[in-house]
Design an enzyme around this catalytic site. Structure first.
Site, PDB file in Angstrom:
ATOM      1  N   GLU A 147       0.830  -1.224   0.000  1.00 60.56           N
ATOM      2  CA  GLU A 147       0.000   0.000   0.000  1.00 60.56           C
ATOM      3  C   GLU A 147       0.856   1.262   0.000  1.00 60.56           C
ATOM      4  O   GLU A 147       0.673   2.162   0.845  1.00 60.56           O
ATOM      5  CB  GLU A 147      -0.960  -0.019   1.198  1.00 60.56           C
ATOM      6  CG  GLU A 147      -1.948  -1.157   1.122  1.00 60.56           C
ATOM      7  CD  GLU A 147      -3.054  -1.110   2.187  1.00 60.56           C
ATOM      8  OE1 GLU A 147      -2.965  -0.304   3.120  1.00 60.56           O
ATOM      9  OE2 GLU A 147      -4.002  -1.908   2.056  1.00 60.56           O
TER      10      GLU A 147
ATOM     11  N   GLU B 119      -5.321  -8.593  -0.198  1.00 53.91           N
ATOM     12  CA  GLU B 119      -6.025  -8.283   1.054  1.00 53.91           C
ATOM     13  C   GLU B 119      -7.488  -8.059   0.709  1.00 53.91           C
ATOM     14  O   GLU B 119      -7.814  -7.164  -0.081  1.00 53.91           O
ATOM     15  CB  GLU B 119      -5.468  -7.023   1.738  1.00 53.91           C
ATOM     16  CG  GLU B 119      -4.144  -7.241   2.429  1.00 53.91           C
ATOM     17  CD  GLU B 119      -3.672  -6.037   3.243  1.00 53.91           C
ATOM     18  OE1 GLU B 119      -4.534  -5.356   3.819  1.00 53.91           O
ATOM     19  OE2 GLU B 119      -2.461  -5.801   3.260  1.00 53.91           O
TER      20      GLU B 119
HETATM   21  O1  AHR Z   1      -5.059  -5.967   7.239  1.00 52.66           O
HETATM   22  C1  AHR Z   1      -4.930  -4.802   8.000  1.00 52.66           C
HETATM   23  C2  AHR Z   1      -4.216  -3.670   7.261  1.00 52.66           C
HETATM   24  O2  AHR Z   1      -5.048  -3.208   6.218  1.00 52.66           O
HETATM   25  C3  AHR Z   1      -2.932  -4.029   6.549  1.00 52.66           C
HETATM   26  O3  AHR Z   1      -1.811  -3.952   7.368  1.00 52.66           O
HETATM   27  C4  AHR Z   1      -2.839  -2.974   5.486  1.00 52.66           C
HETATM   28  O4  AHR Z   1      -2.120  -3.395   4.370  1.00 52.66           O
HETATM   29  C5  AHR Z   1      -4.295  -2.648   5.174  1.00 52.66           C
HETATM   30  O5  AHR Z   1      -4.502  -1.276   5.129  1.00 52.66           O
END
Ligand code: AHR
Length: 485
Positions: free
Chosen positions: A173, A292
């Site tokens: 990110e 994610e």
């Molecule tokens: O999964 C929780 C967080 O969400 C992770 O660390 C990040 O990559 C995302 O913003």
């Protein structure tokens, strides 16, 4: 009652099912690692402190690959802190979550855990506070047999065989202002290309994943992907997508229809990657890594600045209900539907932190509602993904307007002949489902497992000719050739 009509044909092929779609994510965040997968002294822990009760659940969940060690955590992590004799490892302040990191668990412990869990490890490198050199040395530590400083260091740490890690995320990110060391798209694209180039010099066979936008709501979404790929197209194989759905952010119907958003997000990233491909006259197509995704009650989140510094704080331990499970089942349907370009998925996260598995420190481990659709889909989705022809009632949502109430995808295992159909009713009215199996004339319904918003434990129903989809429900239908039943 409006009926949904679903027609299946083996000719409506999308792509082979990639087992890597059923991945998960272990971050050094909250209690995912400490008192999650690792808890020395726990009655169920093995000699290395790995919780065997959690390992059993991970295997039952059917997870195929696990991303590690972050997440936001990785952007200020020194991998060297987590290897070698435990007594020599430093205690650090993790800036991502403002937590104390003991480094008692690190790379080699994760690799040992991955073997026991039967999952393929997927590593992320720090492109926030570090860069090309640390990333290349980490590949060397993991993947080279011997004869170089980093490979010999691993051997000195008691690990003779290389870990042979295939998948590598180039940071995390990096567009997010919350990210330690966040970058502009041009800065990140150049860095990802340079890091990827060096990492491939160490091991040319690795697969590289560039960071896409942190979510599709970022102001730079799509422009970020295009710029990053302009710089790094030659080096990378995948572009990442992250998305979390908050049950409390929009109206309830929109939440139930979250998969509509995921469908559009995936299509937009495919279009953007293909735009760069056309501009560059490249033959390679970039694949997508949804590394994610999940349901997350994000509006309840306390920012790290507003919390004190703690070791192993209980962070975002969301409790999930039946509707959340139906949404997770639908997101998996959307992922399978895009299997022609989406080859990797990691539900975030695996244990305690917005997770299908929860634990008590020193106590039990249990399954959350979202465990069930994941476990069933991971077990039943085999062979080739098929696109069913589907008609049926629609439902209205505040965010997406009118959308189909029923959504489905199917898989066909050519080896066994079995066909699995994954269906959701995301509306509030019951819908009878009529299956048109003209292309599978000898198939019969062998098993029907379902869960509903009101009853989130999976129930195996008696297979009948009449299938009724209750309001807000998820279903896995297993069809088999008559002669094999
Ligand atoms: O999964 C929780 C967080 O969400 C992770 O660390 C990040 O990559 C995302 O913003």
């Amino acid at each position: 009652m409006a009926v949904a009509q679903l027609t299946l044909d083996p000719a409506f092929r999308i792509a082979p099912v990639d087992p890597r779609l059923f991945g998960s994510f272990v971050e050094h965040m909250g209690r995912c690692v400490y008192t999650g997968i690792f808890e020395p002294g726990h009655p169920e822990a093995d000699d290395d402190g790995l919780r065997t009760d959690v390992l059993d659940l991970v295997r039952e969940l059917g997870v195929t690959t696990v991303r590690y060690p972050g997440g936001n955590f990785v952007s200020n992590y020194r991998w060297e802190d987590g290897v070698g004799p435990r007594g020599d490892r430093p205690r650090r302040l993790d800036l991502a979550w403002r937590s104390l990191e003991s480094n008692a668990f690190g790379l080699n412990e994760f690799m040992r855990w991955s073997k026991l869990a039967g999952v393929e490890p997927m590593m992320a490198v720090n492109l926030g506070t570090r860069g090309v050199e640390a990333a290349a040395e980490l590949v060397e530590y993991c993947n080279l047999a011997d004869g170089t400083a980093a490979a010999d260091l691993r051997r000195k740490h008691g690990v003779a065989q290389p870990h042979d890690v295939r998948m590598w995320c180039l940071g995390n990110e990096m567009d997010g202002p919350w990210q330690i060391g966040s970058l502009t798209a041009d800065e990140y694209g150049r860095l990802a290309a340079r890091a990827g180039h060096a990492m491939r010099r160490v091991d040319p066979s690795i697969e590289l994943i560039a960071c896409g936008s942190s979510n599709s709501g970022m102001p730079t979404f799509a422009a970020w992907e295009a710029t990053v790929l302009e710089h790094a197209y030659d080096q990378v194989d995948y572009i990442s997508l992250h998305t979390y759905y908050d049950p409390e952010k929009f109206d309830e119907a929109s939440f139930r229809a979250s998969a509509v958003d995921l469908d559009g997000f995936i299509d937009d990233v495919v279009a953007t990657a293909d735009h760069v491909r056309a501009k560059k006259r490249h033959s390679k197509r970039i694949k997508l890594s949804l590394d994610e995704w999940n349901v997350w009650y994000q509006s309840r989140f306390t920012e790290p600045e507003d919390r004190g510094i703690e070791e192993t704080p209980a962070l975002i331990e969301d409790d999930y209900n039946g509707t959340d499970a139906v949404v997770v089942g639908n997101l998996l349907i959307s992922m399978l539907r895009h299997a022609d370009r989406l080859s990797l998925g990691c539900q975030a996260q695996l244990v305690n932190v917005i997770a299908p598995i929860r634990t008590e420190a020193g106590g039990r481990a249990w399954r959350q509602t979202i465990f069930h659709p994941f476990a069933r889909t991971a077990r039943l989705a085999r062979g080739t993904v098929l696109r069913p022809a589907l008609t049926g009632p629609s439902m209205s949502t505040g965010r997406f307007g009118d959308v189909p109430a029923v959504d489905a995808v199917a898989t066909h295992d050519e080896q066994t002949g079995e066909v699995s159909v994954f269906v959701v009713n995301r509306g509030t009215e019951p819908v009878p489902l009529s299956l048109d199996l003209r292309a599978f004339p000898k198939h019969r319904l062998r098993e029907h497992v379902s869960l509903t918003a009101d009853r989130p434990e999976p129930v195996t129903r008696q297979p009948t000719e009449e299938i009724l989809l209750p309001p807000v429900s998820w279903h896995a239908l297993c069809l088999a050739p008559e002669e094999s039943m």
